[in-house]
Each structure stands twice: as C-alpha cells, then as structure tokens.
Design a protein around this motif. Sequence first.
Motif, PDB file in Angstrom:
ATOM      1  N   SER A  55       0.829  -1.213   0.000  1.00  0.00           N
ATOM      2  CA  SER A  55       0.000   0.000   0.000  1.00  0.00           C
ATOM      3  C   SER A  55       0.857   1.253   0.000  1.00  0.00           C
ATOM      4  N   GLN A  56       1.915   1.241   0.829  1.00  0.00           N
ATOM      5  CA  GLN A  56       2.790   2.411   0.913  1.00  0.00           C
ATOM      6  C   GLN A  56       3.502   2.655  -0.417  1.00  0.00           C
ATOM      7  N   LEU A  57       3.989   1.574  -1.048  1.00  0.00           N
ATOM      8  CA  LEU A  57       4.718   1.732  -2.311  1.00  0.00           C
ATOM      9  C   LEU A  57       3.796   2.178  -3.432  1.00  0.00           C
ATOM     10  N   GLU A  58       2.555   1.682  -3.444  1.00  0.00           N
ATOM     11  CA  GLU A  58       1.617   2.120  -4.481  1.00  0.00           C
ATOM     12  C   GLU A  58       1.317   3.608  -4.341  1.00  0.00           C
ATOM     13  N   SER A  59       1.226   4.062  -3.097  1.00  0.00           N
ATOM     14  CA  SER A  59       0.982   5.496  -2.884  1.00  0.00           C
ATOM     15  C   SER A  59       2.179   6.326  -3.329  1.00  0.00           C
ATOM     16  N   ALA A  60       3.382   5.766  -3.076  1.00  0.00           N
ATOM     17  CA  ALA A  60       4.594   6.510  -3.418  1.00  0.00           C
ATOM     18  C   ALA A  60       4.794   6.636  -4.915  1.00  0.00           C
ATOM     19  N   LEU A  61       4.163   5.769  -5.704  1.00  0.00           N
ATOM     20  CA  LEU A  61       4.317   5.818  -7.155  1.00  0.00           C
ATOM     21  C   LEU A  61       3.543   6.966  -7.790  1.00  0.00           C
ATOM     22  N   GLU A  62       2.689   7.649  -7.000  1.00  0.00           N
ATOM     23  CA  GLU A  62       1.952   8.784  -7.553  1.00  0.00           C
ATOM     24  C   GLU A  62       2.933   9.909  -7.899  1.00  0.00           C
ATOM     25  N   SER A  63       2.713  10.553  -9.031  1.00  0.00           N
ATOM     26  CA  SER A  63       3.676  11.552  -9.518  1.00  0.00           C
ATOM     27  C   SER A  63       3.770  12.775  -8.623  1.00  0.00           C
ATOM     28  N   ASN A  64       2.685  13.124  -7.960  1.00  0.00           N
ATOM     29  CA  ASN A  64       2.681  14.321  -7.116  1.00  0.00           C
ATOM     30  C   ASN A  64       2.921  14.004  -5.644  1.00  0.00           C
ATOM     31  N   PHE A  65       3.561  12.840  -5.374  1.00  0.00           N
ATOM     32  CA  PHE A  65       3.797  12.428  -3.989  1.00  0.00           C
ATOM     33  C   PHE A  65       4.913  13.296  -3.406  1.00  0.00           C
ATOM     34  N   PRO A  66       4.680  13.983  -2.250  1.00  0.00           N
ATOM     35  CA  PRO A  66       5.690  14.884  -1.677  1.00  0.00           C
ATOM     36  C   PRO A  66       6.950  14.119  -1.265  1.00  0.00           C
ATOM     37  N   ALA A  67       8.091  14.802  -1.344  1.00  0.00           N
ATOM     38  CA  ALA A  67       9.372  14.176  -0.988  1.00  0.00           C
ATOM     39  C   ALA A  67       9.418  13.804   0.487  1.00  0.00           C
ATOM     40  N   ARG A  68       8.863  14.698   1.341  1.00  0.00           N
ATOM     41  CA  ARG A  68       8.863  14.402   2.775  1.00  0.00           C
ATOM     42  C   ARG A  68       8.022  13.161   3.070  1.00  0.00           C
ATOM     43  N   GLN A  69       6.874  13.068   2.394  1.00  0.00           N
ATOM     44  CA  GLN A  69       6.017  11.906   2.594  1.00  0.00           C
ATOM     45  C   GLN A  69       6.663  10.637   2.044  1.00  0.00           C
ATOM     46  N   LEU A  70       7.438  10.802   0.944  1.00  0.00           N
ATOM     47  CA  LEU A  70       8.142   9.652   0.371  1.00  0.00           C
ATOM     48  C   LEU A  70       9.160   9.094   1.362  1.00  0.00           C
ATOM     49  N   LYS A  71       9.865  10.004   2.048  1.00  0.00           N
ATOM     50  CA  LYS A  71      10.847   9.552   3.047  1.00  0.00           C
ATOM     51  C   LYS A  71      10.164   8.811   4.187  1.00  0.00           C
ATOM     52  N   LYS A  72       9.005   9.321   4.602  1.00  0.00           N
ATOM     53  CA  LYS A  72       8.261   8.647   5.676  1.00  0.00           C
ATOM     54  C   LYS A  72       7.766   7.261   5.217  1.00  0.00           C
ATOM     55  N   THR A  73       7.344   7.190   3.937  1.00  0.00           N
ATOM     56  CA  THR A  73       6.875   5.910   3.405  1.00  0.00           C
ATOM     57  C   THR A  73       8.006   4.883   3.388  1.00  0.00           C
ATOM     58  N   ILE A  74       9.187   5.327   2.966  1.00  0.00           N
ATOM     59  CA  ILE A  74      10.341   4.416   2.945  1.00  0.00           C
ATOM     60  C   ILE A  74      10.665   3.932   4.355  1.00  0.00           C
ATOM     61  N   ALA A  75      10.565   4.835   5.329  1.00  0.00           N
ATOM     62  CA  ALA A  75      10.839   4.453   6.722  1.00  0.00           C
ATOM     63  C   ALA A  75       9.817   3.425   7.214  1.00  0.00           C
ATOM     64  N   ASN A  76       8.554   3.636   6.854  1.00  0.00           N
ATOM     65  CA  ASN A  76       7.514   2.665   7.258  1.00  0.00           C
ATOM     66  C   ASN A  76       7.757   1.299   6.615  1.00  0.00           C
ATOM     67  N   CYS A  77       8.146   1.332   5.326  1.00  0.00           N
ATOM     68  CA  CYS A  77       8.440   0.058   4.651  1.00  0.00           C
ATOM     69  C   CYS A  77       9.627  -0.650   5.303  1.00  0.00           C
ATOM     70  N   LEU A  78      10.618   0.145   5.710  1.00  0.00           N
ATOM     71  CA  LEU A  78      11.776  -0.437   6.379  1.00  0.00           C
ATOM     72  C   LEU A  78      11.369  -1.073   7.701  1.00  0.00           C
ATOM     73  N   ASP A  79      10.489  -0.406   8.458  1.00  0.00           N
ATOM     74  CA  ASP A  79      10.012  -0.975   9.731  1.00  0.00           C
ATOM     75  C   ASP A  79       9.281  -2.302   9.498  1.00  0.00           C
ATOM     76  N   GLU A  80       8.430  -2.324   8.483  1.00  0.00           N
ATOM     77  CA  GLU A  80       7.697  -3.552   8.203  1.00  0.00           C
ATOM     78  C   GLU A  80       8.638  -4.666   7.741  1.00  0.00           C
ATOM     79  N   THR A  81       9.681  -4.268   6.989  1.00  0.00           N
ATOM     80  CA  THR A  81      10.665  -5.256   6.541  1.00  0.00           C
ATOM     81  C   THR A  81      11.407  -5.842   7.726  1.00  0.00           C
ATOM     82  N   ILE A  82      11.777  -4.982   8.668  1.00  0.00           N
ATOM     83  CA  ILE A  82      12.457  -5.458   9.877  1.00  0.00           C
ATOM     84  C   ILE A  82      11.537  -6.379  10.675  1.00  0.00           C
ATOM     85  N   HIS A  83      10.263  -5.981  10.731  1.00  0.00           N
ATOM     86  CA  HIS A  83       9.285  -6.809  11.436  1.00  0.00           C
ATOM     87  C   HIS A  83       9.169  -8.196  10.785  1.00  0.00           C
TER      88      HIS A  83
END
Length: 462
Positions: A258-286
């Motif tokens: 879900s996070q990656l699909e949202s990040a693929l939107e062209s108008n996705f803010p850079a700050r939000q992209l960084k937060k999305t990557i961090a969330n994906c990293l947390d889930e990966t660690i989990h």
Amino acid sequence: MFRSIRFRLTLWYTTIVVLTFFIVAWAVEEYVRSTLFEALDRSVSKELEWVVARYSQSNNPAMPREIILQDILNHIAYNPFKEYVEIWNSSSRIFYQSPNLVGDTLIHYISPADSGEWVLKTVRNFRKIELRYAAQRSSLGVFIVAMPTEIVSTPTGHLLRVLGWVGPIVVLVSVVSGLYLAKKSLSKVNQVIDAAEKITADRLYERLPAHNVQDEIGRLVSTLNEMIARLDRSFYEIRQFTADASHELRTPLSVIRSQLESALESNFPARQLKKTIANCLDETIHMTGIIENLLLLSKADAGQETIRREKVDLQVLVRQVYEDSVILASTKSIRVELTRLDRAKTIGDELRLRQMLLNLIDNAIKYSHKRGKIILQLQEHDGSARISVTDNGIGIPADEIPRIFNRFHRVDKARARETGGVGLGLAIAKWIAEAHGGTIAVSSEVNKGSEFTVELPLHRSH
C-alpha cells in the motif's frame, strides 16, 4: 499366499506340534523298551538264581539227580515265557539241557573270563532269533538261562505301529487347527487393515475399531489410535501454523504494498516519500524478525539447531538482563526490580539463555500497565537454578494457560499489532529452556499479573 502371516503361523504351529509328537513318541518308545528290557533282565537273573540254588542241592544224597531234573523241568514248564536252560557240571558234561536246546548249545557264548561272575548278554544270531541270557561259571559248573528278546520287541513293535497310524492324524489335525487358529487370530488384524486403509490425511478424525480385550491386538489398536490422534493434532497444528504464519506475513506485506503504491503517484511529496520508505523499512524489519524466529523453530524441530555447551555464570547473565530490561521498560514507565540474585552456574549457550530471558522480559513489558512493576529473581532451589519474571499486568485467563507456549498464540489478539508481538517469543523461550534440560512454567491471575519460572540444572564446580 506362502508369504502371508497366516501361512507362516500355520507352518510354525504344525511343525512344533509334529516335532513335539515325534519327540514324545520317541521318548515313550525308549521308555517302554528300557522298562521291558529291565524286566527281562530281572526275569533271566531270577531264573538263573533259582537254577543255581536248585542244582547246588545235587550234592545232597537225599536229593537224587532225577528229582532235581524233574523240578527244573516242571519249573520251566510253568514259566509264562519261553525259556532256555543249560547246566554243565564240573566235569564239563551236560547235567541238564531244556528240550528246546536239543541239538544245540549255548556254552560257546560263555567266555572263560566270565568265571565266578554273573553275566548278562545278548545273543543276536541264535537260530535267527535274539536271546538275552544270564550265565555263571563256578566250581559247580556252568549255568545258563536265556529268554527271547521278542518279549521286548513285540510290544514295542505294536507301539510303533500305533504311533505310525497316529502320526498322520496328528499332522492333519495340527494343519487344520493351525489354519483355524491363524484365521481366528488374524481376523482382527484384517479388520484393522481395512479400517486403516480408509484413514487418510483428510480423515484423521477416524479411528480403528476398538478391541476391548487387552491382548496384543488390543494394545496394537490402542497404540495405533493414539498415534493417529497425535498425527491429527500435528496436522492441525501444522495447518494452524501455516495459516498464522501466512497471516502474520501478509499484514506487513500489505502495508508495504500500500505504501509503495501510494509513493508511485507523480505528485507524492518528498517528505512523505521519506516517511513511506521508513515505514516500509520498519515492516521489513518486522518480517525479518518473524522469518528468523520461524527459521529458528523449524531448525529446532528438525534437530539442526545446536546448543553450545559451556559454563555460564547465571548471576552475571541475570544482572546484565536486568540492566537491559530497565532500559526497555522505561518507555512505559515500568519499574524493574532485581530482588534476589543467588550464585548459580549452568552448562549451556549463554546467547540462547539471554534470548530466553529477554523474551520473558519483553512479554512482561508488553502486557503490563504503564507505571507497572516487574520483579526479576535468581535463586538456587532444590538443586536447580530458578529464574522468575513476575509482572502485575493484565494476566492470563485460566483456559489460555495450556496454550500460552504454542506458536502464534496470543492471549489478547486485539493488541497484537499494537504491541508488535506475533506469538513466537514464548515458544522460543520454551524450546531454549528444554534444550538446556530445564523447564518453564507460568502461573497467572487475570488483572493481577503473571509469573514465568524457568528452572535449569545447576553446574557445581569440583
């Protein structure tokens, strides 16, 4: 057919019965033969004794020779067995010879070395018959009394003929009875086979027909039913384990997707992209933690996970765990107390023991209230090291306690995502305790807290 148990049982039964029959027949025949021979020897010896005693009276003038001869003749006539008697006087002349010896003699069977002794021998070539004789050579002369051995051979021959007729009957009866007993004995086995063929992985709820008699077949059926029950439980646990593992891995994968699909939107803010990557990293660690724990338990089940065997100072280890737990519990303002710390050592894997204790501490923190309290203790008790972790948290319902160490089992499933637990920590703790030859137990009361107790064997330095 020839490889079937029924055939082999019948063959063994028949063989044993037939061998037993022949052994008994041989023993009976030998006993009868030896008994009759002993009786024959007694009769011959007794007759010889009477003849010698009667002849010794020939020196008496009042006892004429004719009277002695007549007495011997009358005695032989009344004897129920055929009897050969021959008496030679001291002048090597025949004093008396029974009528059935006319034209023949037994004297040449007597050896000069037999002088003064009673001799019992068998003559096999006298007139094509066999004789058993008793003889004595003395100063009075030579005395011989003989009887045919047919007294022995005739009854034993009849006995052998009877046994020869009975033998085939015994063989026939043993074969028929063997087949019947084998069929009777194996009928229950055939029922078990028919029932077992119907039981598959999807029908493990079925059981073999009960056999109430506590014989070998009854115990076999009972054992097989217990085995099927264990397989049923194992299959259920495997299916449940697979479903739980799939669920636990599907949730973080869904979040990542879900996070990656949202990040693929062209108008996705850079700050939000960084937060999305961090969330994906947390889930990966989990997910990595889940997979590592599953891999650890799988290796343990397969016997591939080895435990190092070295001396571990539990006093030092528990103190280190206590210091770490103070930091971990500070996020929820939970107070951790080390109320007892005895000297104790054990043999084991220090890293795995540390993992076990941290799992128990982590579990206590997750299910304790803010500003709660956790008590850690190490004491020597009845020859073992007892480590206890006690909290005053939400507690465990009594019906949940038997399943608390099952994989993916969580008492409060609603809070599982919130606390980050997947239900593998206690299962791993149980495995580590048992791999060290110890035990782990829990006592709990709802809304009052829980106490987990680990007992490990002590190592005493000599």
